[in-house]
Write an enzyme that holds these catalytic residues in place. Structure first.
Site, PDB file in Angstrom:
ATOM      1  N   ARG A  88       0.831  -1.208   0.000  1.00  0.00           N
ATOM      2  CA  ARG A  88       0.000   0.000   0.000  1.00  0.00           C
ATOM      3  C   ARG A  88       0.863   1.254   0.000  1.00  0.00           C
ATOM      4  O   ARG A  88       0.555   2.211  -0.676  1.00  0.00           O
ATOM      5  CB  ARG A  88      -0.923  -0.022   1.227  1.00  0.00           C
ATOM      6  N   TYR A  89       1.907   1.245   0.795  1.00  0.00           N
ATOM      7  CA  TYR A  89       2.781   2.413   0.901  1.00  0.00           C
ATOM      8  C   TYR A  89       4.031   2.162   0.062  1.00  0.00           C
ATOM      9  O   TYR A  89       4.466   1.012  -0.083  1.00  0.00           O
ATOM     10  CB  TYR A  89       3.178   2.635   2.372  1.00  0.00           C
TER      11      TYR A  89
ATOM     12  N   ASP B  62      -7.063   3.629  12.040  1.00  0.00           N
ATOM     13  CA  ASP B  62      -6.696   3.073  10.735  1.00  0.00           C
ATOM     14  C   ASP B  62      -7.934   3.214   9.861  1.00  0.00           C
ATOM     15  O   ASP B  62      -8.953   2.550  10.110  1.00  0.00           O
ATOM     16  CB  ASP B  62      -6.287   1.596  10.896  1.00  0.00           C
TER      17      ASP B  62
ATOM     18  N   ARG C 212      -8.772  -9.237  11.256  1.00  0.00           N
ATOM     19  CA  ARG C 212      -8.819 -10.234  10.173  1.00  0.00           C
ATOM     20  C   ARG C 212      -9.740 -11.400  10.523  1.00  0.00           C
ATOM     21  O   ARG C 212      -9.525 -12.537  10.078  1.00  0.00           O
ATOM     22  CB  ARG C 212      -7.403 -10.729   9.856  1.00  0.00           C
TER      23      ARG C 212
ATOM     24  N   ARG D  67       7.036   0.220   1.937  1.00  0.00           N
ATOM     25  CA  ARG D  67       6.754  -0.883   2.862  1.00  0.00           C
ATOM     26  C   ARG D  67       5.879  -1.935   2.192  1.00  0.00           C
ATOM     27  O   ARG D  67       5.043  -1.594   1.364  1.00  0.00           O
ATOM     28  CB  ARG D  67       5.961  -0.353   4.075  1.00  0.00           C
TER      29      ARG D  67
ATOM     30  N   LYS E 252      -3.287   5.193   8.260  1.00  0.00           N
ATOM     31  CA  LYS E 252      -3.386   5.562   9.688  1.00  0.00           C
ATOM     32  C   LYS E 252      -3.422   7.074   9.865  1.00  0.00           C
ATOM     33  O   LYS E 252      -2.656   7.792   9.213  1.00  0.00           O
ATOM     34  CB  LYS E 252      -2.183   5.009  10.458  1.00  0.00           C
TER      35      LYS E 252
ATOM     36  N   CYS F 106      -8.241 -13.562  18.942  1.00  0.00           N
ATOM     37  CA  CYS F 106      -8.671 -12.393  19.719  1.00  0.00           C
ATOM     38  C   CYS F 106     -10.020 -11.935  19.182  1.00  0.00           C
ATOM     39  O   CYS F 106     -10.183 -11.774  17.968  1.00  0.00           O
ATOM     40  CB  CYS F 106      -7.660 -11.271  19.571  1.00  0.00           C
TER      41      CYS F 106
ATOM     42  N   ASP G 152     -10.754  -1.280  14.904  1.00  0.00           N
ATOM     43  CA  ASP G 152     -11.266  -1.123  13.530  1.00  0.00           C
ATOM     44  C   ASP G 152     -12.746  -1.495  13.450  1.00  0.00           C
ATOM     45  O   ASP G 152     -13.235  -2.312  14.232  1.00  0.00           O
ATOM     46  CB  ASP G 152     -10.476  -2.035  12.577  1.00  0.00           C
TER      47      ASP G 152
ATOM     48  N   CYS H  97     -10.226  -9.093  16.561  1.00  0.00           N
ATOM     49  CA  CYS H  97      -9.280  -9.175  15.446  1.00  0.00           C
ATOM     50  C   CYS H  97      -9.805  -8.505  14.171  1.00  0.00           C
ATOM     51  O   CYS H  97     -10.953  -8.710  13.763  1.00  0.00           O
ATOM     52  CB  CYS H  97      -8.982 -10.646  15.149  1.00  0.00           C
TER      53      CYS H  97
ATOM     54  N   CYS I 102      -3.520 -18.374  14.347  1.00  0.00           N
ATOM     55  CA  CYS I 102      -3.043 -17.701  15.555  1.00  0.00           C
ATOM     56  C   CYS I 102      -3.250 -18.658  16.715  1.00  0.00           C
ATOM     57  O   CYS I 102      -4.243 -19.395  16.733  1.00  0.00           O
ATOM     58  CB  CYS I 102      -3.853 -16.442  15.830  1.00  0.00           C
TER      59      CYS I 102
END
Ligand code: SF4
Length: 440
Positions: free
Chosen positions: A137-138, A355, A159, A141, A362, A154, A318, A157, A150
């Site tokens: 995206r950037y 975000d 995702r 990076r 961000k 969580c 999010d 999450c 995982c």
């Protein structure tokens, strides 16, 4: 078959003995249920991984759940599965339905009843995938998503949408395609390895990937995003740290959300990383009923500094479907930062960040400290609420001739000091006078 898939999913090592001993407030579950697990197993991350709690029926053996609750949660887990390591489970106070550790790990019926609110993929990661698993995206990076597995799922999450796909790890072929993309894009200098949790992969497989990234000359730093130090710190063993130390600079971002997660084992894991030359930063998520007070955030961030982990970001949760019950208004985060800034070391104050949905990136948010601004002056509010004028130098305005009074000692010392400023000046008065007037 990949390494992560080789982990046997057996549950037979768990010895349940609920009649044993009355629990303390913390680590109650360890005392009640895992006391007979020898340290050799308790300290073995693969044992925890194999013995994850993944069904509501198993969970009900550790945490009191009514029949109705079990029925609701079983429905929830059909859409959003459940996975808790015995280690993280041991941090829960089973007698407190509002326990902040429990809220992060144990499903809630609200995940379904409020499930229509929000977006499935708020960060639009799928849209920004340059090749499968690699988000670019950037400009400088790139993010490599190596797995969706995982050790703990969580409840907040971002995702969560991936959980339904049953657990995958990128194949060697897929990883080679990602590496080739990195090789061909010379502007990428920073690679973030993420998931799921990338430390789910074996140390040998991780080393294979890291060594190949390190061979790409334009990649300057590697970042690893992992919650293992929090949910299964036993994974951060000497073997892993020794391997990571070979491929630096590697930065590791982890995800402590509550001060009770900073256990001696978690502190030891972070210490091992730091001693291996891997700096550890923390990215917490602001969660309703978990860490949404100034007091909890202060305690969390000050405790992190004590184990030499830097509080880096505090994320607004999010707008992910199935997490609305854990989200707080944006004002909560701003008020928390306001209650921290100036009241503790600046090192302990994370940047509060939203975000943006749809891949907007961000945006840092902070309390309003600039009350007004004119061409030459700002009106600023400090952490105590006091208001100050602050003269604003502006290179575009013509410099006024200003009279500066320099008190003795006058003479050559003053001339030399003023000359060192690089400004032109003229002094008036005798060289040996007590006071010299200088026009700059
Ligand atoms: S560790 Fe991160 S990716 Fe994994 S479930 Fe938790 S928040 Fe999601």
């Amino acid at each position: 078959m990949n390494e992560a898939d080789k982990e046997p999913p057996g549950k037979s090592d768990i010895i349940l003995n609920p009649e044993e001993e009355p629990p303390g407030k913390t680590a109650a579950i360890r005392h009640r249920y895992f006391e007979h697990i020898p340290d050799s197993l308790w300290n073995d991350w693969k044992w925890h991984f194999r013995n994850r709690i993944t069904t509501v029926g198993q969970l009900a053996k550790f945490i009191p759940l009514s029949t109705e609750e079990q029925a609701h949660l079983s429905l929830v887990t059909m859409r959003y599965p459940l996975s808790i390591t015995p280690y993280y489970l041991s941090l829960i106070d089973p007698d407190d339905p509002g326990d902040p550790i429990r809220k992060q790990a144990v499903p809630s019926a609200l995940e379904i009843t409020m499930g229509a609110i929000g977006l499935e993929d708020p960060l639009a990661e799928k849209e920004d995938s340059a090749v499968p698993g690699l988000v670019h995206r950037y400009p400088d990076r790139a993010l490599m998503v190596l797995t969706d597995i995982c050790p703990m799922l969580c409840r907040h999450c971002t995702r969560k949408r991936e959980w339904r796909h049953g657990g995958w790890v990128r194949t060697d072929g897929e990883i080679e395609v990602m590496l080739e993309y990195l090789r061909r894009n010379g502007n990428i200098r920073d690679v973030i390895i993420s998931g799921g949790d990338p430390l789910t992969l074996s140390t040998r497989r991780l080393e294979n990937i890291l060594s190949k990234i390190r061979e790409i000359r334009h990649i300057e730093i590697i970042r690893i995003g992992t919650r293992f130090p929090v949910v299964l710190p036993q994974r951060v063993d000497e073997e892993l740290c020794s391997m990571l130390s070979k491929y630096g600079p590697i930065w590791l971002n982890t995800h402590f959300n509550h001060p009770r997660e900073i256990t001696p084992q978690a502190a030891e894991a972070c210490d091992r990383l730091l001693r291996s030359g891997v700096p550890v930063n923390n990215q917490s998520v602001l969660l309703r009923g978990v860490n949404d007070t100034v007091e909890t955030q202060l305690k969390l961030c000050q405790s992190l500094l004590k184990i030499k982990v830097r509080p880096y970001y505090l994320f607004q949760c999010d707008e992910v479907q199935g997490t609305e019950h854990l989200r707080t208004p944006v004002e909560t985060g701003i008020k928390i930062i306001e209650g921290m800034r100036g009241h503790t070391s600046g090192l302990a104050v994370p940047t509060f960040v939203v975000d943006l949905s749809h891949g907007g990136g961000k945006v840092p948010l902070q309390p309003k400290y600039v009350l007004a601004q004119t061409e030459g002056e700002l009106l600023l509010r400090n952490y105590e609420g006091h208001v100050f004028r602050y003269r604003n130098p502006d290179s575009r305005r013509p410099q006024k001739k200003e009279v500066v009074e320099v008190v003795s000692p006058a003479g050559d010392a003053v001339d030399r000091a003023l000359a060192s400023t690089g400004l032109s000046f003229e002094s008036q008065g005798a060289k040996d006078a007590d006071r010299v007037v200088v026009r700059s």
